[in-house]
Each structure stands twice: as C-alpha cells, then as structure tokens.
Design a protein around this motif. Structure first.
Motif, short mmCIF file in Angstrom:
data_model
loop_
_atom_site.label_atom_id
_atom_site.label_comp_id
_atom_site.label_asym_id
_atom_site.label_seq_id
_atom_site.Cartn_x
_atom_site.Cartn_y
_atom_site.Cartn_z
N ASP C 59 0.72 -0.83 0.02
CA ASP C 59 0.13 -0.24 -0.09
C ASP C 59 0.64 1.65 0.11
N GLU C 60 0.36 2.71 -0.43
CA GLU C 60 1.36 3.53 -0.24
C GLU C 60 1.01 4.28 0.52
N PRO C 61 1.68 5.30 1.65
CA PRO C 61 1.38 6.39 2.33
C PRO C 61 1.24 7.30 1.83
N THR C 62 -0.14 8.21 2.57
CA THR C 62 -1.22 9.30 1.73
C THR C 62 -0.02 10.41 2.10
N SER C 63 1.51 10.60 2.71
CA SER C 63 2.82 11.23 3.73
C SER C 63 3.35 10.26 4.40
N GLY C 64 4.39 10.84 4.60
CA GLY C 64 5.76 10.63 4.77
C GLY C 64 6.60 9.41 3.81
N ARG C 65 7.99 9.21 4.11
CA ARG C 65 8.46 8.43 3.60
C ARG C 65 8.77 6.75 4.16
N VAL C 66 8.44 5.78 3.04
CA VAL C 66 8.93 4.34 3.76
C VAL C 66 10.59 3.78 3.11
N ARG C 67 10.89 3.27 3.63
CA ARG C 67 12.07 2.95 2.95
C ARG C 67 12.72 1.50 3.22
N VAL C 68 12.78 0.89 1.96
CA VAL C 68 12.66 -0.14 2.35
C VAL C 68 14.67 -0.62 2.41
#
Lengths: 503, 218, 243
Positions: C59-68
């Motif tokens: 899923d995608e966040p509405t705002s903010g960052r996800v880093r893997v």
C-alpha cells in the motif's frame, strides 16, 4: 530484478508457474473447467466434423473424371439429350476404338408393383467403361436373354442373381446374370444388356479410346470435315465445341437437325469447391466460436472472483501484474487446448464412425475414403484456443489491475466505465456482423459454381478477428454477463468444491 | 496452607524428617520457592498439634531429627485437598486494580497514563520472563518451566485487562466513571445501611512478592 | 539510521476523502535494524495492520516516506515493487497464507520461481527452508493437510526464502493455540537472530515479549516503547514466589 528473472528463460519459468497454478485451479473446480472445455469442444467438433465430412464426400478431380469417362478419351453424344444419335464413326486412326452405348426405358413387374427403369445396352465387360460402370457381381450379360441390374433396381424388384425379370405383361425380359453399378450415381435403376439386345433402345452415344493413335488425329477424325456449312439432319459433322471449352458450355448453335458433340477427357475442368466454401466455413466458424467465447468469458469472470485471494497472495509474494494476468490466460490456454483437441478428435471420430453409410447416403462411391482436411481441422482447433484466450482476456486484464489489499479482502476493483466498453463492443460487433454478412453474401453460389477468391478469405478472416475482439473488449460484461453468470454459477455450484481447510 | 498441604503430600510417600521434606519440597517447586528450615519445623509442629501427623518413634530426641508420618486424619485432609479444585473465592485484592479504580473515582491522575505506564513495565517484565523461559530446557527443568509459564501468563492477563480497561474507558469516558463513583459515595453517606461487609482481605503486596502463609484469606 | 533495514518516516495513511476520511496512521516513525525483532501492539483500529502493509509495499502512504533497505518505496514502479516483495520483503498474514492448490514446498518455492530460479534449485531451497522451520517431512503436503501452526511456519519459511532482509508478520498467531504460537514465535526469533529484520504485529503480550522492542500504537500514533530490557538477571533472587 535478478538476471534470471528477465529474458526468455525467466519468461518461460513465470509461464510455468502460471500454468501450474491454472492447472491446479482447474482440477479443483471441475465444474467450471468442464463447462469451458465443453463450450470450446462443441463448436470445434462441429467444425472439424463438418470439414471432414465435406472433404470426404468431395471426390477428387481425377476420380470425378474417371467416374465420368471411364477409360475413354472421347465421348460422342447427341447434343439434345434424349434424341438418338444419328452418327457413326468414320475412319479412325489405327489403334483407336469406338464402343457404342444404347439407351431406352423399360417397365418391369416387381413384387410390389410396376417399376420403371432405364435400359442401357453396353458391353459391360469392355474395359473402357471401368470406373464409370462397374460389374460388382456375376458376369456381363451376353445375348438376348441375359441382363444385369444395378443393385438398387435389384433391391426394388426383390430379385437376385439367377432370377428372371419380366415386363408387366409377364413376358420375360431376361435372366439376371450380373449386378453392375454407376459409381457416380448409385441409386440409378438400370437394366443392362448387350448392345442391341434389348428392344426399344436407341443409340445414345459412342465412347472412343485413342489407344495408340494420336489424340489430335482422333479428335480431328471425330471432327466434322471443314466446310463452314452447318451440317444438317443426320449428317456427320455438326458442331463440336472448341477444345478447351467446359463441358457445360454452350456449343455453337447449329440450326436445326440432330447434332452431336464430342467431349474430350482432357478438356473437362473439374468443379472445385474452392475458396468460397472455405470463406463460408471461416464465417460460420467465427460465429460459432464467438458464441462459445461469450459464455466462456462469463465462466472465467466467475473464476477470477473465486481466485481473488489466491491472486492477492501471489502478488504479495512477488507476483507482478503480468504474472497475475498470465495465470488467468493460462487457464484459458489450458481449457482451450483441451477443448480444441477433444473437439477436433471427436468431430473426426464421429465422421469416421459414419463412414460406412456415407456412400449410400450420398449415392456415390468415395474412392478416397475418409479424408481429413488437416488444414481446416487445425484452423478450427486454433480457433478454439483463440476463442478460449479471448474469453479469458478481459478477466485477465481485471486480474492484472488488482491491488493487493483489495484482492486479499476479496474485493474487485471498480471496472472501466461500462458505457465505454459497451459502445466499443457494440461498434465492433456491428462491424463484425457487416464483414461476416458481406463475406457470406459474396460467397453465395453464383451460377452454380463457387469460385476461389482470395478477397473472400481475407474478409472472412477479418470477421473472425473482429468478432473475437468484441468479446475481448468486454461486450459480455454489459450485455450478457449477468444472465450468463447466473447460469454459469448455477452449473458450477452443482459440483462441490474442496474447502480451503484452514484450521 | 499450601506448604502444609504440600508437606502432607510428601509424607504420603512414607515417613520423612524435616530436612528431607525441605529438600524434596524445593525440588518439587523447581527451585522457585526456597524454604526456611525453621518454617518447615514450625509447620510440622502445627500439623502434629492438629493430629495430622505423628512422630514415628517417641525417643526423646530433638524434634528436628524425628521422622514424621501421616495419620489417618492427615490422610483424609490430604485427599480432600487433592480432590477438590483450588478455590479462588474470595478473590485476592490486587494493588493495580485498587490504584486504577481510585484514579478513576478521584481523577487524581490521568488513567491513560497509569495504564500505559503499567503496561510498559509489565511488558518489560514479560521480556525478561521470556528470556528465562527460552533458556530453560523442558527436559531438565520441567517444574521451573511451569512456574515461569504461570508468571508469563499472569503478566499477559494483566496486560489484557489493561487493554480492556482502556477500551471500556474509551467508550464510557472517564468523567462518566468518576461521576458514577461520586454518586455511589454520596448514596452511602446518605444511608449507611449495613455496616461494612466483613471482607477477609489478604495483605496483598502485589502478585510477584513473597506471600507468607499467614497472610492468606483462607 | 544507516543500518536500518526498514525506516518509516512520519508516515501518514488516510483512507477515503472528505467527511468520510479515516486516518489509519498519523505520523508514525519507526526504524528496524537487521537482527532486530520489533513487536507492534495496539487495539484494533490503531493502525498496526496498515503500518505493516505500508512497510511491505502493499500500500502507499498518503504522506511520509517508507524506506526498505535504503530504497524509497515511493520511487519504485509496480514491477519494482513486485520485485521487492519477491526478494527483499517477506509477508506473513494471520490466515490464508498459502495457495491451497500447491504443496508446502511448492508454496515456499513460488517467490523463487517468480524471480526466475529454476525448478530444481527452487525445490532444493524450499526443502532447506522448511527444514529450517522444523517441517522437514511435510514438504509434499497440501495446506489442508497441515495444522494451523504448520501452515504458519510454512508461510514463514516462504517469507524468508531467498535473499530476504525484512520479515513482516501480521498477527501470525491469531488462529493458533499457545504451544503452536510459541513455536511460531521461536521461529521468528531464530530468523531475527540469524540476521533478518522482523516486525511482528500482535495483540498478545506474551508473544510481544519475544521482541527486542515493543512499540505501542494508539489512534495511528506511536505512543511508547518497551524494552530492550536490562537483561535476564536472576528474577527470583532472594524472594519467594506466589504459588
């Protein structure tokens, strides 16, 4: 992406995963798979069987010529059918031979009443008639007291070899010493006797073999001598059609009097069923397969709904949208291939079973036996697979567009606006109907012959593609799906599914 | 009471003297409950006074050396203890429950903070207990493992209760709870009714502290 | 920060729009390093499952960052995200983890095959992975012939196979009894000790206790954190335990 994942080898592995998933899913849902297989198999069977039947009954041109001429090179007969031929062969080059043929009509007394038959005075033993007139039992009649019958007539009169047939007054006509048949016209009721043996027969014609003599010389000998005058009455030399003209062509009109015509074996152009039939075949094939694809599409749509969680899981462990699409398409490929193979084999098998009775139905000997038109059958089978793939195409697109969270919750994404698909589908269907109708109209028999025309084939193929495209765009979605799916679901639910047993 | 009944059970196997009983008891508890030898002798004396056990020989030896054996009366008491399920009534008072209820009644602090603080602490304790459990070999220290499991699940239950409190509070609203408590207090002040119930309250210092026998409610 | 396998940076996720919008996550930051087992606890509706779906690229966040693994998920297209799920991130759900028409070994091998690994190599790795979670003899069984715990362990094996670095488990013990749950947690702990970064969503405190850190979520926000504990001292030194 790892190196292994791209390239042909990678693609093959991903197809293998998709095929395995599709095959296992097909085994689990036997009802739905069986439905799709049957939907594809039936039209393919009809098409393959129809093509095989047509090819089998289609006598080859060479055989047709033999059935018409026997072993003769020329045939001379009166131009107006029933009139007696007042002509005798003049000088023929050495080696050429002419054999006469008499014709008449008879009434015979049979067990069940009077039977009318034609009488033919011919030397049945002569080798020149072989292929056109064949002795199948007994011996050729000689003299005035012997006759031979066609098996059809023998059956009507309920007589056999050794019996005597009589006319309505009870006068014996002759003893049946043999049975002979016309391979090209088995139902003909004919009494054969030696030439001049039967009363009331008239000379119908002569068959001429060139033998060792030159064909040209013999043809010239049979021709009237040059003179420009139209022969009259019973004079030899009435019109002969130009060498090369078809048998059914009009001979140059002579004025008055009996006339004869000479037909040369080499000049007969056999009738070909040709491209017109092929075009009609493809149009019928397209329509039948399109129907099958429409219903099969509903089955695949139901299948995708059932498979939503599986597809979501596949995506969650790394399946790309292409992989999801492949899974659904693989199902179409598998079911379509099985259906096409079963259908083709079944259709051919049915015709093969019926083959022994074909000759009596058609009234014609089929010297070539069962003929399988491999090209047309393959076309039908390929059409079946294409239909299955087209049926699976729209659900496959839906699968590719799934979002994982929705799929895992077993929710379908909102589809494309229905009106757009409906309009596109309708337009394509109308176009397909026009093309198909046009092809069928152009392929209609024109003056008794069907001509091969490449344009027809192209039009027919175009019709196939367009109709399949209409299905793929999703016409079924808006017009037929609700009704079909209710029906499909009803069928599928009659077969119990294995429950996904999570404890 | 638990110690007394446990000693009776140990004596059912045969006569034993005090020191042996201490060793065997500690082994049975998996080392989780070391016993003071004085405790053992005191308990044995009380049992003898109640007629549940008797010394095996009456030589005037030091009481500590004498092996004891079970009497008929003792056997009966033991069997009825073993046969009957452990009675949890009346329930022990829990310091955490008291704390939370008082906070709700008086608004002395924010209940959410209290809950969260306790939960965090209990979880850290659980992490420690988890380490213990993981390091324990079930083949060698079966009894100890059972004890640790018990502690873990109790802590787990506490966290679960805290979660539930939080959810109920969210629905009811803490002001409503405080108001209800004040109303109840006002009712009692207006109409004393029967004097306070006779609860037998156990001196509960908290679930994980030592509990001498005498402080029990039963 | 640089060693973190998973980084969530002020991540928000809002579902729906306008009046009916619900905020599942409201500015959550989290960082998980290799070898760490982090538990996420919270009441239902706190956003724990959403946190996990965002971390896994489902899923995608509405705002903010996800880093893997250092890579920003927002910069990846659908193909790359699928590749991520194939090779970097493993996911374990509460139920329905396995494709019912494939055997356990085939299930474990699916991500390998999607990555292009050949059949024989894939099967070998799958058997090794299953042996690693204690299910060596059950490789050829279908999911409906496995118990709940065995299914979950198979799912964990599949989530770890290949070069995976991050394992996300969403209430994996939800449908299991205590002993089976313990086995699952022991496997997760082993994987963490072997170098994976593991994020476990659970509402059971005794399972969260296996973690190095426990993060509490409420109303989409990270509230508090328990642990890492000071170390397993002698818990009962000098004190008696309540019977």
């Amino acid at each position: 992406m790892s190196a292994a994942a791209s390239g042909l080898a990678g693609r093959w592995v991903r197809w293998r995963v998709a095929l395995r998933l599709a095959a296992r899913d097909a085994r689990r849902h036997r009802g739905r798979t069986g439905l799709v297989v049957t939907l594809i198999a039936i039209p393919v069977a009809l098409l393959a069987g129809g093509a095989t039947l047509w090819a089998t009954q289609d006598v080859s041109p060479a055989e047709e010529t033999v059935q018409r001429f026997g072993a003769a090179d020329f045939e001379v007969r009166a131009r107006d059918g029933d009139v007696a031929l007042d002509w005798v062969p003049g000088e023929l080059p050495d080696g050429a031979q002419a054999t006469p043929l008499d014709r008449g009509e008879l009434l015979l007394a049979g067990e069940l009443g009077l039977v009318g038959a034609e009488s033919i005075g011919v030397d049945l033993g002569a080798s020149v008639h072989q292929g056109r007139l064949d002795l199948v039992a007994g011996s050729a009649p000689e003299g005035e007291d012997e006759v031979a019958l066609t098996p059809a007539l023998a059956h009507d009169l309920d007589v056999d070899l050794g019996d005597v047939i009589a006319d309505p007054d009870g006068e014996p006509v002759g003893e049946v010493v043999g049975l002979a048949e016309w391979p090209s016209a088995l139902p003909r009721r004919t009494v054969f006797a030696a030439p001049d043996a039967l009363p009331e027969t008239t000379r119908a014609g002569w068959v001429v073999t060139a033998g060792e003599a030159d064909h040209e010389a013999v043809a010239a000998a049979l021709d009237p001598t040059a003179g420009g005058e139209a022969p009259r009455g019973d004079q030899p030399g009435a019109d002969t059609p130009e060498a090369g003209a078809p048998d059914t062509g009009e001979a140059a009109a002579g004025d008055g009097g009996a006339a004869w015509r000479v037909t040369a074996r080499a000049d007969v152009v056999p009738v070909t069923g040709g491209g017109g039939l092929a075009a009609a075949f493809t149009v019928v094939a397209a329509l039948a397969l399109a129907e099958a694809a429409l219903v099969a599409a509903a089955a695949f749509a139901v299948g995708v709904r059932r498979q939503l969680r599986d597809l979501g899981l596949l995506a969650a462990v790394g399946g790309r949208p292409g992989d999801l699409r492949r899974v659904v398409l693989a199902g179409g490929l598998a079911a379509g291939s099985v259906g096409a193979l079963l259908g083709a084999a079944g259709g051919i098998a049915v015709v093969a079973l019926l083959e022994p009775w074909l000759e009596s139905w058609l009234g014609q000997r089929l010297p070539d036996g069962l003929t399988v038109p491999v090209g047309l059958v393959a076309l039908a089978a390929v059409g079946g697979v294409v239909a299955a793939l087209a049926a699976a195409a729209a659900p496959a697109r839906t699968a590719a567009r799934l979002t994982i969270t929705e799929a895992l919750a077993a929710r379908l994404p909102p589809g494309a606006p229905p009106r757009r698909t409906a309009t596109a589908g309708c337009a394509l269907a109308v176009l397909g109907a026009l093309l198909g109708g046009g092809a069928a109209w152009l392929a209609r028999p024109a003056g008794g012959t069907l001509d091969q025309d490449p344009a027809l084939v192209v039009i027919a193929v175009g019709a196939v593609l367009v109709v399949q495209a209409a299905v793929a765009v999703g016409l079924y979605n808006t017009l037929l799906a609700p009704a079909w799916q209710v029906m499909v679901r009803a069928i599928c639910e009659r077969f119990p599914l294995r429950t996904a047993g999570l404890e | 009471m638990a110690i007394r009944n446990a000693l009776l059970a140990l004596l059912a196997e045969g006569p034993k003297h005090g020191y042996q009983l201490k060793i065997e008891f500690e082994a049975a508890m998996g080392g989780s409950w070391p016993l003071n030898i004085g405790q053992v002798y005191t308990t044995l004396q009380r049992c003898a006074r109640d007629g549940l056990i008797e010394p095996t020989d009456a030589t005037g030896e030091d009481v500590r050396q004498r092996p004891y054996r079970l009497t008929e009366a003792g056997r009966e008491v033991l069997h009825s203890w073993l046969a009957a399920p452990v009675d949890r009534d009346p329930p022990q008072r829990d310091e955490l429950a008291v704390k939370l209820l008082v906070v709700l009644a008086t608004s002395a602090a924010d209940p959410a903070v209290v809950i969260q603080a306790q939960r965090t602490a209990t979880l850290e304790r659980l992490q420690q207990l988890n380490h213990f459990a993981r390091d324990t070999d079930p083949a060698e220290d079966f009894a100890w493992l059972l004890v640790v499991d018990h502690l873990i699940l109790q802590a787990d239950a506490e966290v679960r209760w805290l979660d539930l409190c939080e959810q109920r509070l969210a629905r009811a609203g803490p002001e409503a709870v405080a108001a209800a408590a004040r109303r109840a207090a006002a009712d009692v002040a207006a109409d004393p009714g029967d004097g306070g119930e006779e609860d037998t309250v156990a001196a509960a210092d908290g679930p994980d502290r030592p509990q001498p026998d005498a402080g029990w409610s039963r | 920060m640089s060693g973190a396998v998973l980084e969530l940076d002020a991540v928000r996720r809002v579902f729906g729009t306008g009046r009916g919008a619900t905020t599942a996550l409201d500015g959550v930051s989290l960082s998980v390093a290799a070898g760490e087992l982090v538990a996420v606890m919270g009441p239902s509706g706190s956003g724990k499952s959403t946190l996990l779906t965002l971390a896994g690229g489902l899923d995608e966040p509405t705002s903010g960052r996800v880093r893997v693994g250092g890579a920003d998920l927002a910069a990846l297209d659908a193909e790359a995200l699928a590749g991520l799920r194939c090779r970097t991130v493993g996911y374990v759900f509460q139920d329905f983890n396995l494709l019912p028409t494939l055997t356990a070994a085939e299930n474990v091998a699916v991500p390998l095959e999607l990555d292009g690994v050949g059949a024989r190599a894939g099967r070998r790795q799958a058997h090794e992975a299953l042996a690693g979670v204690g299910l060596a003899g059950l490789a050829d069984r279908f999911p409906d012939a496995l118990s709940g715990g065995e299914q979950q362990r198979t799912a964990i094996a599949r989530a770890c196979v290949g070069p995976r670095r991050l394992l996300l488990a969403d209430e994996p013990t939800g449908a299991l009894d205590s002993l089976a749950g313990e086995q699952v947690l022991a496997v997760l702990r082993d994987k963490a000790d072997a170098g994976l970064a593991v994020v476990l969503v659970t509402h059971e405190a005794r399972y969260a206790a296996w973690a190095d850190r426990v993060v509490f979520l409420r109303d989409g926000r990270a509230q508090d954190q328990a642990g890492p504990p000071a170390g397993p001292e002698t818990l009962l030194a000098g004190s008696d335990v309540t019977p």
